[in-house]
Scaffold this motif. Structure first.
Motif, PDB file in Angstrom:
ATOM      1  N   LEU A 194      13.592  16.309   6.892  1.00 19.54           N
ATOM      2  CA  LEU A 194      13.079  15.367   5.905  1.00 19.54           C
ATOM      3  C   LEU A 194      12.173  14.386   6.628  1.00 19.54           C
ATOM      4  CD1 LEU A 194      13.026  13.941   3.119  1.00 19.54           C
ATOM      5  CD2 LEU A 194      15.059  12.670   3.849  1.00 19.54           C
ATOM      6  N   SER A 195      10.938  14.233   6.143  1.00 18.26           N
ATOM      7  CA  SER A 195      10.000  13.336   6.820  1.00 18.26           C
ATOM      8  C   SER A 195       9.251  12.456   5.823  1.00 18.26           C
ATOM      9  CB  SER A 195       9.000  14.131   7.670  1.00 18.26           C
ATOM     10  OG  SER A 195       8.194  14.960   6.855  1.00 18.26           O
ATOM     11  N   TYR A 196       8.815  11.308   6.336  1.00 20.22           N
ATOM     12  CA  TYR A 196       8.037  10.340   5.556  1.00 20.22           C
ATOM     13  C   TYR A 196       6.824   9.931   6.372  1.00 20.22           C
ATOM     14  CZ  TYR A 196       6.516   5.720   3.984  1.00 20.22           C
ATOM     15  OH  TYR A 196       5.760   4.654   3.591  1.00 20.22           O
ATOM     16  N   GLU A 197       5.687   9.764   5.709  1.00 19.22           N
ATOM     17  CA  GLU A 197       4.500   9.265   6.408  1.00 19.22           C
ATOM     18  C   GLU A 197       3.665   8.394   5.485  1.00 19.22           C
ATOM     19  OE1 GLU A 197       1.277  12.230   7.128  1.00 19.22           O
ATOM     20  OE2 GLU A 197       2.723  13.656   6.266  1.00 19.22           O
ATOM     21  N   ARG A 198       2.945   7.482   6.112  1.00 15.69           N
ATOM     22  CA  ARG A 198       1.998   6.619   5.414  1.00 15.69           C
ATOM     23  C   ARG A 198       0.776   6.492   6.300  1.00 15.69           C
ATOM     24  NH1 ARG A 198       1.456   2.142   1.864  1.00 15.69           N
ATOM     25  NH2 ARG A 198       0.131   0.478   2.673  1.00 15.69           N
ATOM     26  N   ASN A 199      -0.375   6.866   5.768  1.00 13.29           N
ATOM     27  CA  ASN A 199      -1.622   6.785   6.529  1.00 13.29           C
ATOM     28  C   ASN A 199      -2.724   6.356   5.562  1.00 13.29           C
ATOM     29  OD1 ASN A 199      -3.849   7.086   8.181  1.00 13.29           O
ATOM     30  ND2 ASN A 199      -3.149   9.016   9.074  1.00 13.29           N
ATOM     31  N   ARG A 200      -2.834   5.059   5.386  1.00 16.39           N
ATOM     32  CA  ARG A 200      -3.730   4.508   4.372  1.00 16.39           C
ATOM     33  C   ARG A 200      -5.179   4.881   4.608  1.00 16.39           C
ATOM     34  NH1 ARG A 200      -5.695  -0.495   3.161  1.00 16.39           N
ATOM     35  NH2 ARG A 200      -5.024  -1.351   5.163  1.00 16.39           N
ATOM     36  N   PHE A 201      -5.565   5.042   5.879  1.00 14.44           N
ATOM     37  CA  PHE A 201      -6.965   5.320   6.186  1.00 14.44           C
ATOM     38  C   PHE A 201      -7.300   6.802   6.072  1.00 14.44           C
ATOM     39  CE2 PHE A 201      -6.253   1.150   7.845  1.00 14.44           C
ATOM     40  CZ  PHE A 201      -7.426   0.483   7.528  1.00 14.44           C
ATOM     41  N   GLN A 202      -6.313   7.622   5.743  1.00 12.41           N
ATOM     42  CA  GLN A 202      -6.581   8.988   5.300  1.00 12.41           C
ATOM     43  C   GLN A 202      -6.253   9.137   3.823  1.00 12.41           C
ATOM     44  OE1 GLN A 202      -4.781  12.037   7.820  1.00 12.41           O
ATOM     45  NE2 GLN A 202      -6.801  12.431   8.661  1.00 12.41           N
ATOM     46  N   GLY A 203      -6.092   8.006   3.149  1.00 10.52           N
ATOM     47  CA  GLY A 203      -5.893   8.024   1.710  1.00 10.52           C
ATOM     48  C   GLY A 203      -4.485   8.317   1.257  1.00 10.52           C
ATOM     49  N   ILE A 204      -3.506   8.281   2.185  1.00 12.64           N
ATOM     50  CA  ILE A 204      -2.120   8.609   1.832  1.00 12.64           C
ATOM     51  C   ILE A 204      -1.304   7.320   1.761  1.00 12.64           C
ATOM     52  CG2 ILE A 204      -0.038   9.836   2.535  1.00 12.64           C
ATOM     53  CD1 ILE A 204      -1.876  11.810   4.000  1.00 12.64           C
ATOM     54  N   SER A 205      -0.894   6.961   0.554  1.00 12.92           N
ATOM     55  CA  SER A 205      -0.051   5.783   0.390  1.00 12.92           C
ATOM     56  C   SER A 205       1.371   6.089   0.840  1.00 12.92           C
ATOM     57  CB  SER A 205      -0.059   5.335  -1.064  1.00 12.92           C
ATOM     58  OG  SER A 205       0.813   4.242  -1.260  1.00 12.92           O
ATOM     59  N   ARG A 206       1.879   7.270   0.471  1.00 16.76           N
ATOM     60  CA  ARG A 206       3.164   7.744   0.987  1.00 16.76           C
ATOM     61  C   ARG A 206       3.271   9.246   0.763  1.00 16.76           C
ATOM     62  NH1 ARG A 206       5.355   5.267  -3.911  1.00 16.76           N
ATOM     63  NH2 ARG A 206       6.197   6.895  -5.289  1.00 16.76           N
ATOM     64  N   ARG A 207       3.991   9.897   1.641  1.00 16.05           N
ATOM     65  CA  ARG A 207       4.207  11.335   1.513  1.00 16.05           C
ATOM     66  C   ARG A 207       5.593  11.685   2.044  1.00 16.05           C
ATOM     67  NH1 ARG A 207      -0.057  14.952   4.300  1.00 16.05           N
ATOM     68  NH2 ARG A 207      -1.077  15.007   2.260  1.00 16.05           N
ATOM     69  N   PHE A 208       6.355  12.411   1.230  1.00 16.12           N
ATOM     70  CA  PHE A 208       7.643  12.940   1.652  1.00 16.12           C
ATOM     71  C   PHE A 208       7.514  14.460   1.792  1.00 16.12           C
ATOM     72  CE2 PHE A 208       8.818   8.982  -0.453  1.00 16.12           C
ATOM     73  CZ  PHE A 208       9.725   8.433   0.457  1.00 16.12           C
ATOM     74  N   THR A 209       8.130  14.998   2.837  1.00 18.67           N
ATOM     75  CA  THR A 209       8.116  16.446   3.057  1.00 18.67           C
ATOM     76  C   THR A 209       9.531  16.907   3.371  1.00 18.67           C
ATOM     77  OG1 THR A 209       5.865  16.310   3.993  1.00 18.67           O
ATOM     78  CG2 THR A 209       7.121  18.335   4.395  1.00 18.67           C
ATOM     79  N   GLU A 210       9.992  17.945   2.667  1.00 15.94           N
ATOM     80  CA  GLU A 210      11.307  18.531   2.909  1.00 15.94           C
ATOM     81  C   GLU A 210      11.119  19.998   3.316  1.00 15.94           C
ATOM     82  OE1 GLU A 210      10.966  15.413   0.182  1.00 15.94           O
ATOM     83  OE2 GLU A 210      10.781  17.473  -0.565  1.00 15.94           O
ATOM     84  N   VAL A 211      11.804  20.390   4.377  1.00 12.72           N
ATOM     85  CA  VAL A 211      11.665  21.752   4.900  1.00 12.72           C
ATOM     86  C   VAL A 211      13.047  22.307   5.221  1.00 12.72           C
ATOM     87  CG1 VAL A 211      10.667  23.221   6.683  1.00 12.72           C
ATOM     88  CG2 VAL A 211       9.446  21.153   5.976  1.00 12.72           C
ATOM     89  N   VAL A 212      13.285  23.572   4.901  1.00 14.41           N
ATOM     90  CA  VAL A 212      14.446  24.317   5.393  1.00 14.41           C
ATOM     91  C   VAL A 212      13.924  25.629   5.945  1.00 14.41           C
ATOM     92  CG1 VAL A 212      16.136  23.287   3.842  1.00 14.41           C
ATOM     93  CG2 VAL A 212      14.873  25.309   3.107  1.00 14.41           C
ATOM     94  N   GLY A 213      14.538  26.125   6.999  1.00 14.67           N
ATOM     95  CA  GLY A 213      14.041  27.364   7.566  1.00 14.67           C
ATOM     96  C   GLY A 213      14.856  27.829   8.749  1.00 14.67           C
ATOM     97  N   VAL A 214      14.261  28.735   9.514  1.00 12.25           N
ATOM     98  CA  VAL A 214      14.903  29.300  10.696  1.00 12.25           C
ATOM     99  C   VAL A 214      13.968  29.140  11.885  1.00 12.25           C
ATOM    100  CG1 VAL A 214      16.282  30.968   9.413  1.00 12.25           C
ATOM    101  CG2 VAL A 214      13.998  31.612  10.205  1.00 12.25           C
ATOM    102  N   GLY A 215      14.559  29.151  13.074  1.00 12.43           N
ATOM    103  CA  GLY A 215      13.780  29.019  14.291  1.00 12.43           C
ATOM    104  C   GLY A 215      14.287  29.946  15.370  1.00 12.43           C
TER     105      GLY A 215
END
Length: 302
Positions: free
Chosen positions: A168-189
């Motif tokens: 689970l990740s969160y990011e904010r990068n206003r100068f790339q136009g992203i006010s907020r973004r959540f990303t959820e991933v499940v998988g194998v490695g």
């Protein structure tokens, strides 16, 4: 080659500031040829000191490298078992980093960056938390404002190199136009390499992303995630790391990379030179696809 020789191990460690206890003369284990006190030294050492102790011991006892590995593996298995039984808030270790810059004269520019990485391992699970912040201003105008945080749980399977994970990740990068973004991933490695000096893994899985842009628009997307992490201890005091992560969806793809060289300074203190990139294939209007950052930071082992 008995107690006197391994005494030089403790002396070298003490001289380098890598051992916190005074060491008596050490008796040699007749069965293995390895000093019996090696296990006690390794147990009492801080996480940042252990690798130096291992390297020194193997240089002094090159014919007993496998026995030294067995001693270290047994200690680490004991500690992981203890973490299994401990409360969740115990057993964490990691590092914190900080960097800053200030320019005055014809222009006034300042910037700060800070990060933290914490890891908790037991016999089957690894929990990892990361957080970072980057801010920069030029002549009172904000030119960079980036925040990020992520949590990953990894589940190993006995002696198999295959593992499962969730992120689970969160990011904010206003100068790339992203006010907020959540990303959820499940998988194998897959653990490609797991040796004393090299750690290399790769992982992939489906991803969900929820993005709110600075324009006020929002989008929810299903995509695919792929990642690889590579770490190489070049010498006792110098390490190289490379992390590459890619998220692909039908509207926009994101690539992030982080390359770093870390050198020990003294005790738990290190210096790190890093180069980070972020790429958005379809950036918000008025922004560019690529963001890059080069930083020199002081790192404190926790």
């Amino acid at each position: 080659m008995g107690s006197g020789r391994f005494g030089s191990v403790a002396g070298a460690v003490l001289a380098g500031g890598c051992c916190v206890l005074a060491m008596p003369a050490m008796a040699q284990d007749a069965a293995s040829g390895v000093p019996a006190e090696l296990a006690n030294i390794y147990r009492e050492a801080k996480p940042s000191e252990r690798q130096s102790i291992e390297h020194i011991a193997k240089r002094l006892y090159p014919d007993h490298r496998d026995e030294i590995d067995d001693i270290i593996d047994a200690i680490e298995d004991e500690e992981k078992a203890a973490v299994d039984e401990a409360r969740y808030l115990k057993g964490w270790e990691g590092e914190g980093s900080f960097g800053a810059s200030l320019d005055t004269g014809n222009t006034e520019e300042w910037g700060v960056s800070a990060g933290v990485e914490l890891t908790r391992k037991d016999n089957l699970w690894e929990h990892r938390f990361k957080g970072d912040i980057n801010i920069r201003e030029v002549d009172s105008q904000r030119t960079e404002e980036r925040f990020g945080a992520s949590y990953r749980a990894r589940r190993d399977f006995a002696d198999s190199p295959i593992f499962a994970f969730g992120t689970l990740s969160y990011e904010r990068n206003r100068f790339q136009g992203i006010s907020r973004r959540f990303t959820e991933v499940v998988g194998v490695g897959y653990q490609i390499i797991d040796s004393d000096d090299v750690d290399w893994e790769a992982s992939a899985g489906p991803a969900l992303r929820q993005t709110r842009f600075t324009s006020g628009e929002s989008e929810n997307r299903l995509g695919a995630f792929a990642n690889t992490d590579f770490k190489w201890d070049i010498t006792d005091t110098l390490a190289f790391s490379e992390s590459i992560a890619f998220v692909l969806d039908e509207a926009n793809s994101t690539l992030t990379t982080s390359t770093a060289v870390t050198s020990d300074l003294y005790g738990n203190l290190s210096a790190r030179l890093s180069f980070d990139t972020i790429y958005e294939s379809d950036p918000a209007p008025g922004t560019v696809s690529w963001d890059t950052s080069t930083r020199l930071s002081v790192v404190l082992g926790l």
